[in-house]
Design a protein around this motif. Structure first.
Motif, PDB file in Angstrom:
ATOM      1  N   THR A  77       0.819  -1.212   0.000  1.00 18.14           N
ATOM      2  CA  THR A  77       0.000   0.000   0.000  1.00 18.14           C
ATOM      3  C   THR A  77       0.856   1.266   0.000  1.00 18.14           C
ATOM      4  OG1 THR A  77      -0.201  -0.147   2.421  1.00 18.14           O
ATOM      5  CG2 THR A  77      -1.968  -1.107   1.102  1.00 18.14           C
ATOM      6  N   ALA A  78       1.948   1.270   0.759  1.00 19.20           N
ATOM      7  CA  ALA A  78       2.796   2.468   0.836  1.00 19.20           C
ATOM      8  C   ALA A  78       3.490   2.747  -0.492  1.00 19.20           C
ATOM      9  CB  ALA A  78       3.830   2.316   1.953  1.00 19.20           C
ATOM     10  N   PHE A  79       3.993   1.710  -1.166  1.00 22.12           N
ATOM     11  CA  PHE A  79       4.651   1.920  -2.454  1.00 22.12           C
ATOM     12  C   PHE A  79       3.635   2.329  -3.521  1.00 22.12           C
ATOM     13  CE2 PHE A  79       8.401   0.132  -0.610  1.00 22.12           C
ATOM     14  CZ  PHE A  79       9.447   0.580  -1.410  1.00 22.12           C
ATOM     15  N   ALA A  80       2.422   1.812  -3.453  1.00 22.62           N
ATOM     16  CA  ALA A  80       1.392   2.238  -4.407  1.00 22.62           C
ATOM     17  C   ALA A  80       1.106   3.721  -4.247  1.00 22.62           C
ATOM     18  CB  ALA A  80       0.118   1.415  -4.220  1.00 22.62           C
ATOM     19  N   ARG A  81       0.947   4.193  -2.996  1.00 23.97           N
ATOM     20  CA  ARG A  81       0.704   5.620  -2.764  1.00 23.97           C
ATOM     21  C   ARG A  81       1.863   6.467  -3.266  1.00 23.97           C
ATOM     22  NH1 ARG A  81      -1.413   3.921   2.185  1.00 23.97           N
ATOM     23  NH2 ARG A  81       0.591   4.309   3.179  1.00 23.97           N
ATOM     24  N   ASN A  82       3.089   6.031  -3.017  1.00 20.18           N
ATOM     25  CA  ASN A  82       4.260   6.805  -3.417  1.00 20.18           C
ATOM     26  C   ASN A  82       4.589   6.670  -4.896  1.00 20.18           C
ATOM     27  OD1 ASN A  82       5.952   8.154  -1.023  1.00 20.18           O
ATOM     28  ND2 ASN A  82       4.857   6.372  -0.220  1.00 20.18           N
ATOM     29  N   ASP A  83       3.868   5.795  -5.594  1.00 20.15           N
ATOM     30  CA  ASP A  83       4.029   5.668  -7.039  1.00 20.15           C
ATOM     31  C   ASP A  83       2.812   6.239  -7.762  1.00 20.15           C
ATOM     32  OD1 ASP A  83       5.635   4.833  -9.248  1.00 20.15           O
ATOM     33  OD2 ASP A  83       4.340   3.093  -9.523  1.00 20.15           O
ATOM     34  N   HIS A  84       2.210   7.275  -7.156  1.00 24.49           N
ATOM     35  CA  HIS A  84       1.107   8.015  -7.769  1.00 24.49           C
ATOM     36  C   HIS A  84      -0.142   7.153  -7.980  1.00 24.49           C
ATOM     37  CE1 HIS A  84       4.250  10.966  -8.454  1.00 24.49           C
ATOM     38  NE2 HIS A  84       4.916  10.100  -9.193  1.00 24.49           N
ATOM     39  N   ALA A  85      -0.376   6.186  -7.105  1.00 25.79           N
ATOM     40  CA  ALA A  85      -1.574   5.348  -7.224  1.00 25.79           C
ATOM     41  C   ALA A  85      -2.314   5.248  -5.892  1.00 25.79           C
ATOM     42  CB  ALA A  85      -1.196   3.957  -7.728  1.00 25.79           C
ATOM     43  N   PRO A  86      -2.652   6.406  -5.269  1.00 22.59           N
ATOM     44  CA  PRO A  86      -3.369   6.337  -3.984  1.00 22.59           C
ATOM     45  C   PRO A  86      -4.750   5.705  -4.115  1.00 22.59           C
ATOM     46  CG  PRO A  86      -3.392   8.581  -4.830  1.00 22.59           C
ATOM     47  CD  PRO A  86      -2.460   7.793  -5.709  1.00 22.59           C
ATOM     48  N   SER A  87      -5.379   5.868  -5.284  1.00 20.11           N
ATOM     49  CA  SER A  87      -6.715   5.289  -5.464  1.00 20.11           C
ATOM     50  C   SER A  87      -6.666   3.766  -5.449  1.00 20.11           C
ATOM     51  CB  SER A  87      -7.333   5.780  -6.774  1.00 20.11           C
ATOM     52  OG  SER A  87      -6.511   5.453  -7.869  1.00 20.11           O
ATOM     53  N   ARG A  88      -5.574   3.188  -5.979  1.00 16.91           N
ATOM     54  CA  ARG A  88      -5.446   1.731  -5.981  1.00 16.91           C
ATOM     55  C   ARG A  88      -5.239   1.223  -4.548  1.00 16.91           C
ATOM     56  NH1 ARG A  88      -4.382  -0.845 -10.794  1.00 16.91           N
ATOM     57  NH2 ARG A  88      -4.955   1.234 -11.571  1.00 16.91           N
ATOM     58  N   ALA A  89      -4.442   1.951  -3.776  1.00 10.39           N
ATOM     59  CA  ALA A  89      -4.245   1.571  -2.368  1.00 10.39           C
ATOM     60  C   ALA A  89      -5.557   1.662  -1.599  1.00 10.39           C
ATOM     61  CB  ALA A  89      -3.183   2.468  -1.727  1.00 10.39           C
ATOM     62  N   MET A  90      -6.332   2.713  -1.886  1.00  8.38           N
ATOM     63  CA  MET A  90      -7.626   2.869  -1.230  1.00  8.38           C
ATOM     64  C   MET A  90      -8.571   1.730  -1.603  1.00  8.38           C
ATOM     65  SD  MET A  90     -10.543   5.791  -1.893  1.00  8.38           S
ATOM     66  CE  MET A  90     -10.803   5.102  -3.537  1.00  8.38           C
ATOM     67  N   THR A  91      -8.647   1.428  -2.896  1.00  6.80           N
ATOM     68  CA  THR A  91      -9.531   0.351  -3.355  1.00  6.80           C
ATOM     69  C   THR A  91      -9.149  -0.976  -2.727  1.00  6.80           C
ATOM     70  OG1 THR A  91      -9.811   1.505  -5.471  1.00  6.80           O
ATOM     71  CG2 THR A  91     -10.430  -0.830  -5.401  1.00  6.80           C
ATOM     72  N   GLY A  92      -7.846  -1.224  -2.646  1.00  5.03           N
ATOM     73  CA  GLY A  92      -7.375  -2.469  -2.040  1.00  5.03           C
ATOM     74  C   GLY A  92      -7.763  -2.586  -0.581  1.00  5.03           C
ATOM     75  N   ALA A  93      -7.583  -1.486   0.173  1.00  6.64           N
ATOM     76  CA  ALA A  93      -7.915  -1.514   1.600  1.00  6.64           C
ATOM     77  C   ALA A  93      -9.408  -1.724   1.815  1.00  6.64           C
ATOM     78  CB  ALA A  93      -7.455  -0.209   2.256  1.00  6.64           C
ATOM     79  N   ILE A  94     -10.217  -1.044   1.019  1.00 11.06           N
ATOM     80  CA  ILE A  94     -11.674  -1.197   1.164  1.00 11.06           C
ATOM     81  C   ILE A  94     -12.121  -2.598   0.760  1.00 11.06           C
ATOM     82  CG2 ILE A  94     -13.893  -0.388   0.289  1.00 11.06           C
ATOM     83  CD1 ILE A  94     -12.662   2.419   0.138  1.00 11.06           C
ATOM     84  N   ALA A  95     -11.531  -3.137  -0.308  1.00 10.54           N
ATOM     85  CA  ALA A  95     -11.873  -4.499  -0.730  1.00 10.54           C
ATOM     86  C   ALA A  95     -11.539  -5.510   0.362  1.00 10.54           C
ATOM     87  CB  ALA A  95     -11.139  -4.848  -2.022  1.00 10.54           C
ATOM     88  N   GLY A  96     -10.365  -5.343   0.980  1.00  8.90           N
ATOM     89  CA  GLY A  96      -9.979  -6.237   2.078  1.00  8.90           C
ATOM     90  C   GLY A  96     -10.935  -6.140   3.248  1.00  8.90           C
ATOM     91  N   SER A  97     -11.374  -4.916   3.566  1.00  8.33           N
ATOM     92  CA  SER A  97     -12.297  -4.723   4.680  1.00  8.33           C
ATOM     93  C   SER A  97     -13.664  -5.352   4.402  1.00  8.33           C
ATOM     94  CB  SER A  97     -12.462  -3.229   4.963  1.00  8.33           C
ATOM     95  OG  SER A  97     -11.252  -2.676   5.392  1.00  8.33           O
ATOM     96  N   LEU A  98     -14.148  -5.153   3.188  1.00 10.01           N
ATOM     97  CA  LEU A  98     -15.453  -5.737   2.837  1.00 10.01           C
ATOM     98  C   LEU A  98     -15.405  -7.262   2.889  1.00 10.01           C
ATOM     99  CD1 LEU A  98     -16.512  -3.421  -0.137  1.00 10.01           C
ATOM    100  CD2 LEU A  98     -17.438  -3.435   2.197  1.00 10.01           C
ATOM    101  N   PHE A  99     -14.299  -7.833   2.407  1.00  6.40           N
ATOM    102  CA  PHE A  99     -14.129  -9.286   2.503  1.00  6.40           C
ATOM    103  C   PHE A  99     -14.172  -9.731   3.961  1.00  6.40           C
ATOM    104  CE2 PHE A  99     -11.465 -12.933   3.380  1.00  6.40           C
ATOM    105  CZ  PHE A  99     -11.872 -13.867   2.443  1.00  6.40           C
ATOM    106  N   ASN A 100     -13.459  -9.000   4.810  1.00  7.92           N
ATOM    107  CA  ASN A 100     -13.382  -9.380   6.219  1.00  7.92           C
ATOM    108  C   ASN A 100     -14.745  -9.328   6.900  1.00  7.92           C
ATOM    109  OD1 ASN A 100     -11.681  -9.971   8.663  1.00  7.92           O
ATOM    110  ND2 ASN A 100     -12.643  -8.069   9.306  1.00  7.92           N
ATOM    111  N   ILE A 101     -15.492  -8.259   6.624  1.00  4.21           N
ATOM    112  CA  ILE A 101     -16.809  -8.109   7.251  1.00  4.21           C
ATOM    113  C   ILE A 101     -17.735  -9.244   6.821  1.00  4.21           C
ATOM    114  CG2 ILE A 101     -18.863  -6.652   7.345  1.00  4.21           C
ATOM    115  CD1 ILE A 101     -16.920  -4.238   7.017  1.00  4.21           C
ATOM    116  N   LEU A 102     -17.764  -9.533   5.527  1.00  2.00           N
ATOM    117  CA  LEU A 102     -18.640 -10.578   5.016  1.00  2.00           C
ATOM    118  C   LEU A 102     -18.268 -11.951   5.578  1.00  2.00           C
ATOM    119  CD1 LEU A 102     -20.870 -11.579   3.104  1.00  2.00           C
ATOM    120  CD2 LEU A 102     -19.150 -11.667   1.278  1.00  2.00           C
TER     121      LEU A 102
END
Length: 437
Positions: free
Chosen positions: A141-166
């Motif tokens: 996630t940190a390298f994605a943010r620092n490589d101009h891809a904060p939206s991908r890091a955000m999407t990944g974190a939210i996807a992981g959270s939704l999986f966990n909740i379900l």
């Protein structure tokens, strides 16, 4: 630049909130399944989460920060990602070993009695065995943010959270796995996040190289200098939880610990907002610092602090306006004693967020500008020294209310120390002197 700033911080805050929500999901489902004892077990295990996350964040965020600065200076950064993954995996080995062979003894050290050990050993075992996933997740996630891809890091974190909740629900209730099911869902969720981030690293816009180089302790230390504030920020929750658990057990017993578990989990969401803001601003601050654009660095700091102030006021307002509603989410047994403890505790504890956000941002700013001394000092003050002293002293004077008030006390002390350092101490940068080629 302002548009880019708000894009980075909003996406980073959303990612960190998503990250914290899956811990809240555990808390909610465990409270439904096992009541106050389940909450007590989870709160005893939270320090272990803190230690695992702290090591992962120090290596991952520190490496990504060093990557952003050195890349702006046109230095070789081809091996930074692979080195970060290697060291994170290596550091996870002791946790895996403990999870396989000694989960019961570890729980006993954390303060669990026989009943809580029986309830929580499977949860702790799975979580420790999955520690490599939690640690390496920070690198992705940190390298994605620092490589101009904060939206991908955000999407990944939210996807992981939704999986966990379900799958928390599916594993715990329909499949009947109980607390082990909650741990299993939590363990898999970072793998989901990393998979989403990998779509950036494998895409055309990726700027991160994956060359292998023999592991370098010099490089690790250079990166960890910039990640130490992230380490202390994460480890502080572990240390605070251990200290508070021990003090509260002596004052209010298991119900008091369960009440603190509610407060601690709600504070994780608030803390994740400020950590997200700091991590969102870091790539832009580091890039402009590496280019020598001090004017832009000052603008970014100003915008960050103003954003912190607004969020601090909103969080305190919500904590006072919806106190019992927030507690009721996790009090499925309608335990009146737990409600009374948590009602007072939540309001006193959350006053500390009037200062915590600004402290987190200042510490992150110093790390992003290659100034580890004030970053480390501020982190140690708020994460270990001030909070420990405040909790011990105030609990002796004021009992349980003193424990709740120690967070506010420690944040006030920290901001005073940081401002004095900023005025009196000439900061020197910790340049990366390791050979890059």
């Amino acid at each position: 630049m302002q548009k880019q700033f708000f894009k980075y911080i909003t996406q980073s805050v959303a990612a960190m909130i998503g990250f914290s929500i899956y811990i809240l999901a555990d808390t909610f489902f465990i409270s439904v399944h096992s009541g106050a004892d389940g909450l007590a077990v989870l709160n005893l295990i939270l320090p272990v989460y803190g230690l695992v996350y702290a090591i992962g964040s120090m290596i991952g965020i520190g490496s990504a920060t060093r990557y952003a600065i050195d890349r702006s200076r046109q230095q070789n950064t081809d091996f930074y990602f692979t080195q970060s993954v290697f060291w994170a995996l290596l550091c996870s080995v002791p946790f895996i070993f403990t999870g396989i062979f000694f989960p019961e003894k570890f729980l006993a050290i954390l303060g669990a009695d026989h009943g809580l050990i029986l309830l929580g050993k499977s949860y702790l075992r799975i979580m420790l065995i999955a520690s490599p996933l939690f640690m390496v997740n920070y690198t992705f996630t940190a390298f994605a943010r620092n490589d101009h891809a904060p939206s991908r890091a955000m999407t990944g974190a939210i996807a992981g959270s939704l999986f966990n909740i379900l799958f928390d629900y599916i594993f715990m209730f329909p499949m009947g796995l109980g607390l082990a099911g909650a741990a299993l869902a939590t363990a898999v969720s970072p793998a989901i996040t990393m998979t989403v981030c990998s779509t950036h690293f494998l895409g055309k816009r990726n700027g991160v190289a994956f060359k292998w180089k023999s592991p370098s302790l010099c490089h690790l230390v250079s990166c960890c200098q910039l990640g130490i504030s992230a380490f202390v920020g994460e480890i502080s929750s572990a240390i605070t939880t251990i200290i508070f658990n021990m003090l509260i057990l002596g004052i209010a017993g298991n119900v008091g610990v369960a009440a603190y578990g509610v407060i601690a989990n709600l504070s994780l969401v608030a803390m994740s907002i400020f950590n997200g803001l700091a991590q969102g601003a870091q790539p832009l601050i580091s890039q402009n610092y590496g280019k020598g654009s001090q004017k832009n660095v000052k603008k970014l700091l100003k915008w960050s602090l103003l954003s912190c102030l607004v969020l601090e006021l909103v969080i305190v307002f919500i904590s006072f306006g919806f106190t019992d509603v927030l507690i009721g989410i996790f009090n499925s047994e309608n335990n009146l004693q737990l409600l009374n403890y948590a009602h007072t505790g939540l309001r006193i504890y959350f006053l500390g967020f009037l200062f915590a956000g600004i402290n987190i941002m200042l510490v992150a700013y110093f790390s992003a500008t290659d100034s580890p001394l004030p970053a480390i000092t501020g982190s140690l003050m708020r994460g270990i020294i001030a909070i420990a002293l405040s909790a011990v002293i105030l609990s002796k004077l004021l009992g349980l209310n003193g424990v709740w008030g120690s967070f506010l006390s420690s944040e006030v002390i920290t901001i005073i120390v940081i401002l004095l350092l900023a005025k009196l101490v000439p900061f020197s940068s910790a340049k990366n002197n390791c050979p890059n080629r």
